[in-house]
Scaffold this active site. Structure first.
Site, mmCIF file in Angstrom:
data_model
loop_
_atom_site.group_PDB
_atom_site.id
_atom_site.type_symbol
_atom_site.label_atom_id
_atom_site.label_comp_id
_atom_site.label_asym_id
_atom_site.label_seq_id
_atom_site.Cartn_x
_atom_site.Cartn_y
_atom_site.Cartn_z
ATOM 1 N N ASN A 71 -1.979 31.046 37.045
ATOM 2 C CA ASN A 71 -2.001 30.162 35.947
ATOM 3 C C ASN A 71 -2.459 28.872 36.024
ATOM 4 O OD1 ASN A 71 -0.488 31.972 34.418
ATOM 5 N ND2 ASN A 71 1.334 31.216 34.668
ATOM 6 N N GLU A 95 -6.972 34.205 30.523
ATOM 7 C CA GLU A 95 -5.625 34.444 29.815
ATOM 8 C C GLU A 95 -5.767 33.536 28.716
ATOM 9 O OE1 GLU A 95 -1.777 35.705 31.524
ATOM 10 O OE2 GLU A 95 -1.098 33.508 30.503
ATOM 11 N N TRP A 109 14.965 35.265 35.295
ATOM 12 C CA TRP A 109 13.717 35.124 35.400
ATOM 13 C C TRP A 109 13.153 34.827 36.637
ATOM 14 C CZ3 TRP A 109 11.031 30.323 35.888
ATOM 15 C CH2 TRP A 109 9.720 30.180 36.021
ATOM 16 N N ARG A 162 11.296 34.025 27.136
ATOM 17 C CA ARG A 162 11.127 35.513 27.886
ATOM 18 C C ARG A 162 11.390 36.511 27.166
ATOM 19 N NH1 ARG A 162 7.770 34.324 32.070
ATOM 20 N NH2 ARG A 162 7.174 32.386 30.811
ATOM 21 N N ASP A 164 0.861 43.959 32.344
ATOM 22 C CA ASP A 164 1.313 42.688 32.457
ATOM 23 C C ASP A 164 2.942 42.547 33.156
ATOM 24 O OD1 ASP A 164 1.291 39.960 32.008
ATOM 25 O OD2 ASP A 164 2.507 40.069 30.312
ATOM 26 N N HIS A 202 6.573 25.165 37.694
ATOM 27 C CA HIS A 202 6.127 26.005 36.253
ATOM 28 C C HIS A 202 6.025 24.862 35.331
ATOM 29 C CE1 HIS A 202 6.092 28.761 32.835
ATOM 30 N NE2 HIS A 202 5.895 29.733 33.843
ATOM 31 N N SER A 207 1.404 29.547 41.124
ATOM 32 C CA SER A 207 1.464 30.064 42.191
ATOM 33 C C SER A 207 0.021 29.439 43.070
ATOM 34 C CB SER A 207 1.053 31.685 42.121
ATOM 35 O OG SER A 207 -0.166 31.946 41.521
HETATM 36 O O1 SFD Z 1 4.144 34.500 34.065
HETATM 37 C C1 SFD Z 1 13.857 30.219 52.817
HETATM 38 N N1 SFD Z 1 4.893 32.188 38.559
HETATM 39 C C2 SFD Z 1 3.548 32.527 38.222
HETATM 40 N N2 SFD Z 1 2.674 31.713 38.676
HETATM 41 C C3 SFD Z 1 1.334 31.961 38.349
HETATM 42 O O2 SFD Z 1 0.080 31.324 38.862
HETATM 43 N N3 SFD Z 1 0.974 32.974 37.467
HETATM 44 C C4 SFD Z 1 1.993 33.619 36.734
HETATM 45 O O3 SFD Z 1 1.921 34.500 35.874
HETATM 46 C C5 SFD Z 1 3.405 33.061 37.141
HETATM 47 N N4 SFD Z 1 4.620 33.837 36.453
HETATM 48 C C6 SFD Z 1 5.875 34.032 37.313
HETATM 49 C C7 SFD Z 1 5.987 32.983 38.371
HETATM 50 C C8 SFD Z 1 7.176 33.347 38.945
HETATM 51 C C9 SFD Z 1 8.167 34.102 38.944
HETATM 52 C C10 SFD Z 1 9.248 34.598 39.385
HETATM 53 C C11 SFD Z 1 7.789 35.130 37.626
HETATM 54 C C12 SFD Z 1 6.691 35.000 36.809
HETATM 55 C C13 SFD Z 1 8.514 36.478 37.400
HETATM 56 C C14 SFD Z 1 5.382 30.806 39.541
HETATM 57 C C15 SFD Z 1 4.961 31.010 40.834
HETATM 58 O O4 SFD Z 1 5.405 32.195 41.457
HETATM 59 C C16 SFD Z 1 5.611 29.675 41.737
HETATM 60 O O5 SFD Z 1 4.968 28.738 41.063
HETATM 61 C C17 SFD Z 1 5.418 29.584 43.240
HETATM 62 O O6 SFD Z 1 5.633 30.880 43.811
HETATM 63 C C18 SFD Z 1 6.173 28.479 43.844
HETATM 64 O O7 SFD Z 1 5.794 28.437 45.263
HETATM 65 P P1 SFD Z 1 6.963 28.073 46.415
HETATM 66 O O8 SFD Z 1 6.265 28.201 47.591
HETATM 67 O O9 SFD Z 1 7.399 26.728 45.784
HETATM 68 O O10 SFD Z 1 8.325 28.881 46.123
HETATM 69 P P2 SFD Z 1 8.381 30.577 46.530
HETATM 70 O O11 SFD Z 1 7.082 31.325 46.431
HETATM 71 O O12 SFD Z 1 9.541 31.091 45.629
HETATM 72 O O13 SFD Z 1 8.402 30.564 48.053
HETATM 73 C C19 SFD Z 1 9.907 30.095 48.641
HETATM 74 C C20 SFD Z 1 10.065 30.563 49.839
HETATM 75 O O14 SFD Z 1 11.279 29.916 50.641
HETATM 76 C C21 SFD Z 1 12.062 30.895 51.053
HETATM 77 N N5 SFD Z 1 13.240 30.334 51.440
HETATM 78 N N6 SFD Z 1 13.466 30.413 53.783
HETATM 79 C C22 SFD Z 1 14.526 30.128 55.000
HETATM 80 N N7 SFD Z 1 15.481 29.429 54.552
HETATM 81 C C23 SFD Z 1 15.955 29.213 53.355
HETATM 82 N N8 SFD Z 1 17.224 28.606 53.279
HETATM 83 C C24 SFD Z 1 15.069 29.742 52.298
HETATM 84 N N9 SFD Z 1 15.540 29.275 51.091
HETATM 85 C C25 SFD Z 1 14.118 29.996 50.509
HETATM 86 C C26 SFD Z 1 11.946 32.178 50.235
HETATM 87 O O15 SFD Z 1 12.333 33.401 50.864
HETATM 88 C C27 SFD Z 1 10.610 32.134 49.978
HETATM 89 O O16 SFD Z 1 9.916 32.881 50.836
HETATM 90 S S1 SFD Z 1 4.706 33.467 34.574
HETATM 91 O O17 SFD Z 1 6.143 33.348 34.537
HETATM 92 O O18 SFD Z 1 4.256 32.279 34.495
HETATM 93 P P1 AMP Z 2 4.247 32.566 30.816
HETATM 94 O O1 AMP Z 2 3.636 33.918 30.798
HETATM 95 O O2 AMP Z 2 5.228 32.155 29.741
HETATM 96 O O3 AMP Z 2 4.882 32.122 32.089
HETATM 97 O O4 AMP Z 2 2.986 31.656 30.557
HETATM 98 C C1 AMP Z 2 1.891 31.699 31.501
HETATM 99 C C2 AMP Z 2 0.892 30.344 31.125
HETATM 100 O O5 AMP Z 2 0.616 30.502 29.642
HETATM 101 C C3 AMP Z 2 1.676 29.300 31.578
HETATM 102 O O6 AMP Z 2 0.718 28.307 31.757
HETATM 103 C C4 AMP Z 2 2.252 28.695 30.084
HETATM 104 O O7 AMP Z 2 2.545 27.283 30.005
HETATM 105 C C5 AMP Z 2 1.170 28.947 29.085
HETATM 106 N N1 AMP Z 2 1.683 29.504 27.764
HETATM 107 C C6 AMP Z 2 2.753 30.508 27.299
HETATM 108 N N2 AMP Z 2 2.762 30.532 26.200
HETATM 109 C C7 AMP Z 2 1.951 29.440 25.486
HETATM 110 C C8 AMP Z 2 1.522 29.172 24.152
HETATM 111 N N3 AMP Z 2 2.315 29.683 23.176
HETATM 112 N N4 AMP Z 2 0.742 28.203 24.164
HETATM 113 C C9 AMP Z 2 0.138 27.299 25.230
HETATM 114 N N5 AMP Z 2 0.241 27.863 26.272
HETATM 115 C C10 AMP Z 2 1.306 29.039 26.696
#
Ligand code: SFD
Ligand code: AMP
Length: 621
Positions: A57, A123, A212, A243, A333, A370, A428
């Site tokens: 993203n 995207e 989520w 969602r 997706d 996010h 990510s």
């Molecule tokens: O669609 C301990 N994210 C998305 N990012 C994208 O780039 N594209 C997407 O399409 C994304 N989408 C999405 C995303 C997340 C999820 C859950 C879904 C969909 C369903 C967001 C990214 O994943 C997110 O921003 C990053 O992963 C954040 O990175 P970070 O490093 O802050 O968190 P992490 O990856 O969750 O890792 C945390 C680690 O810590 C461990 N941990 N270890 C030891 N002791 C403890 N007490 C601990 N507590 C936690 C965990 O096990 C983990 O390994 S969409 O929605 O936008």
């Molecule tokens: P999502 O799959 O909903 O987590 O969104 C993926 C990416 O698209 C994130 O960067 C969101 O901020 C962006 N996004 C989702 N829906 C919209 C929308 N309707 N308009 C603009 N950005 C969006």
């Protein structure tokens, strides 16, 4: 109890996206140092990306002139209604493309444009499409090659500080065999991710725990840092994300790539119906609602408004954009990142090419990568932040810069990903990038200062050891007080605690059950109840196994996180992100008084919070 002490240079807590980035980059700058990753799961499939993702993203496309860093900062700032750390966001924007190129080199399949092969398939303006089922395994392989040792299945419970107050390691335990671990380090990177399950999820009964953000996102980054006394920021901006109903499938690819319409039950666009009212109350001085794209929280607010008026369900019109020819894109997706949504389609006999699917705003999450910005307060990059310290530095030191990029207000403790606050829209790729920044900075800190000498009192470690295992010992001592099942007169198990936490947060701190609304009276009552829960945790927390011990310490981190969320929500007397939550006693955005960060610090010995405002500085404009 078996016990192990491990010495290292850099200790990385959490091997998710940002932790892997920290290991990778620190290795480059400190080639002969000892770098350790500790994770409560197995980093091959841990954290938010465990299931995979179908898009990256954050990718600017600088080399092809697709976007500029300044445009990225403006986008992020507007999405968060004017309040982000522009220095931190800029820093990610200028480095994130390099991260994505590395991912591709390591084997991640990124879609290329057939007509312009040097470009990725977009995207949306900031996102690129991937085949990302194995995304996390690919990234973890690189991190494993960079780190000297990876301790999987070791949960960290507390950060250690040396006699000078510097971060010098952490303690925890192996979740399978119970071994007590003491890590002593010259510098610590906190990369333990965000939090689900603080608010009551919409899922119930058989699906309980389905959320989520992953159910194992325990707010440890926040709990560890709050417990250690770090300054936190923007904890009030908890995140509500639109969602697909019940399976939590993402909407981005549908709205941006496929251009699916999202409507109310009467086939009308929700935002269009509420545009005037939204502009009146939430445009602020920045014209937030006028900008394109409309901020995430305002899109959610329009949907909520329609639901409140009884105009739900809200539909995503998949049937208008999916044909037999491109049906695969829709399924993939979900299969790449939220498999459960594909299961909902299969289980409910939904043919997405023929009928729409329901969309629903989720329960709130506490996270920082996010479209929101919870986390700890960090020093910025020297070249940008140094000259942007507001005048009149207070007793808390320089506000934007104090020597090392991404260092928290605790010397030697660095932040990245969900742990680092006021820096939204990292996702990510940005989280990995911020890990790289934090890893490099930790390396520099060690080179310049030698880092912590790791002098921790023996008694501190012994006390923590006793505290960590106290839930197991308490269970052994009081196991005869059972009334029946899991009901004991003087024991609190993790499940009882988490359900209680979620009910309080949902009803008093603007969860979905109270339609994301709250006010001073509700927050005061809720806070009182959270304090009772925290008190009960201290006196009665119990665990029958090491697995339950993990769950109970996750609960500790969640309770501290919830306390800080409430403190921040009580402090901010306006509604800045109405789709995330509304203060019904202050229902409008107030740029005059509240275009500020809200920062806080917890004193665990006195059980006292300090909360204060910090001015927002415009750097990019
Ligand atoms: O669609 C301990 N994210 C998305 N990012 C994208 O780039 N594209 C997407 O399409 C994304 N989408 C999405 C995303 C997340 C999820 C859950 C879904 C969909 C369903 C967001 C990214 O994943 C997110 O921003 C990053 O992963 C954040 O990175 P970070 O490093 O802050 O968190 P992490 O990856 O969750 O890792 C945390 C680690 O810590 C461990 N941990 N270890 C030891 N002791 C403890 N007490 C601990 N507590 C936690 C965990 O096990 C983990 O390994 S969409 O929605 O936008
Ligand atoms: P999502 O799959 O909903 O987590 O969104 C993926 C990416 O698209 C994130 O960067 C969101 O901020 C962006 N996004 C989702 N829906 C919209 C929308 N309707 N308009 C603009 N950005 C969006």
């Amino acid at each position: 109890m078996r016990s192990r002490t491990i010495n290292c240079d850099i200790l990385i807590i959490g091997g998710g996206m940002s932790g892997c980035g920290a290991a990778w980059e620190a290795r480059r700058w400190l080639p002969s140092s000892k770098i350790i990753i500790v994770d409560k799961a197995n980093i091959d499939r841990s954290g938010a990306v465990a299931m995979g993702l179908s898009a990256i993203n954050t990718y600017l496309g600088l080399k092809n002139g697709e976007n500029t860093v300044e445009e990225y900062v403006k986008y992020v700032k507007n999405d968060l209604m004017g309040v982000v750390r522009e220095d931190l966001v800029y820093d990610i924007g200028r480095h994130v493309d390099g991260t994505v190129h590395m991912f591709e080199e390591w084997g991640l399949p990124i879609w290329h444009d057939k007509n312009q092969p040097e470009r990725y398939v977009r995207e949306g303006r900031w996102q690129v499409m991937i085949n990302g089922e194995s995304y996390k395994s690919i990234v973890a392989e690189a991190a494993r090659s960079a780190a000297d040792e990876v301790y999987n299945r070791v949960a960290i419970t507390h950060i250690l500080r040396d006699g000078d107050g510097k971060g010098c390691g952490a303690v925890g335990f192996n979740v399978r065999d119970g071994t007590f671990y003491v890590f002593i380090a010259k510098a610590v990177v906190v990369a333990a991710g965000g939090a689900s399950q603080i608010y009551r999820p919409r899922s119930t009964g058989e699906g309980m725990g389905r959320t989520w953000y992953p159910p194992w996102a325990s707010g440890s980054a926040y709990g560890l840092l709050i417990d250690a006394g770090a300054v936190m920021t923007m904890m009030e901006a908890r995140f509500t994300v639109p969602r697909y109903k019940d399976g939590y499938g993402p909407v981005g690819a549908w709205q941006l790539l496929l251009k699916a319409r999202q409507t109310n039950a009467e086939n009308k666009d929700c935002f269009g119906l509420h545009k005037d009212e939204i502009k009146r109350d939430f445009n602020g001085m920045g014209g937030y609602a006028d900008a394109i794209p409309t901020p995430t929280n305002l899109r959610v607010y329009a949907v909520l408004s329609e639901m409140k008026l009884g105009h739900g369900p809200i539909y995503m019109h998949t049937e208008e954009v999916l044909t037999e020819k491109n049906e695969e894109v829709g399924w993939e997706d979900f299969l790449d990142m939220t498999i459960s949504q594909a299961l909902v389609w299969a289980a409910q006999n939904i043919d997405p090419t023929k009928m729409p699917s329901e969309i629903l705003p989720s329960e709130p999450y506490v996270m920082g990568s996010h479209a929101t910005e919870n986390g700890a307060w960090a020093s910025g990059p020297e070249d940008i932040s140094k000259d942007h310290n507001p005048r009149g530095e207070n007793d808390r030191g320089k506000l934007y810069f104090w020597g090392y990029n991404r260092m928290s207000t605790i010397d030697g403790v660095f932040l990245c990903g969900d742990a680092c606050g006021a820096t939204a829209h990292k996702f990510s790729s940005g989280s990995f990038t911020e890990g790289r920044i934090a890893g490099k900075s930790a390396a520099r800190y060690i080179q310049d200062t030698g880092g912590s000498k790791g002098s921790v009192d023996k008694s501190t470690i012994e006390d923590l050891h006793d505290l960590i295992y106290s839930p197991i010992n308490r269970y052994e001592k009081f196991r005869d007080t059972v009334t029946g099942g899991d009901v004991y007169s003087s024991l609190l198990f993790w499940k009882q605690g988490i359900v209680r936490l979620q009910k309080i947060m949902d009803e008093y701190a603007a969860g979905w059950g109270s339609f994301y609304e709250t006010n001073e009276g509700l927050l005061n009552t809720g806070y009182r109840l959270i304090l009772y829960l925290a008190d009960d945790f201290e006196k009665y927390s119990a665990a029958k196994s090491y697995h339950e011990l993990l769950r109970i310490w996750e609960l500790y981190h969640r309770i501290l996180t919830a306390e800080s969320v409430m403190q921040h929500m009580m402090f901010r007397k306006e509604s800045r992100w109405p789709g995330y939550y509304l203060r019904s006693d202050y229902p409008k955005l107030d740029d005059q008084n509240w275009k500020v960060y809200v920062n806080s610090r917890y004193n665990k010995h006195e059980k006292r919070w300090e909360v204060w405002k910090v001015p927002v500085l415009e750097i990019v404009g």
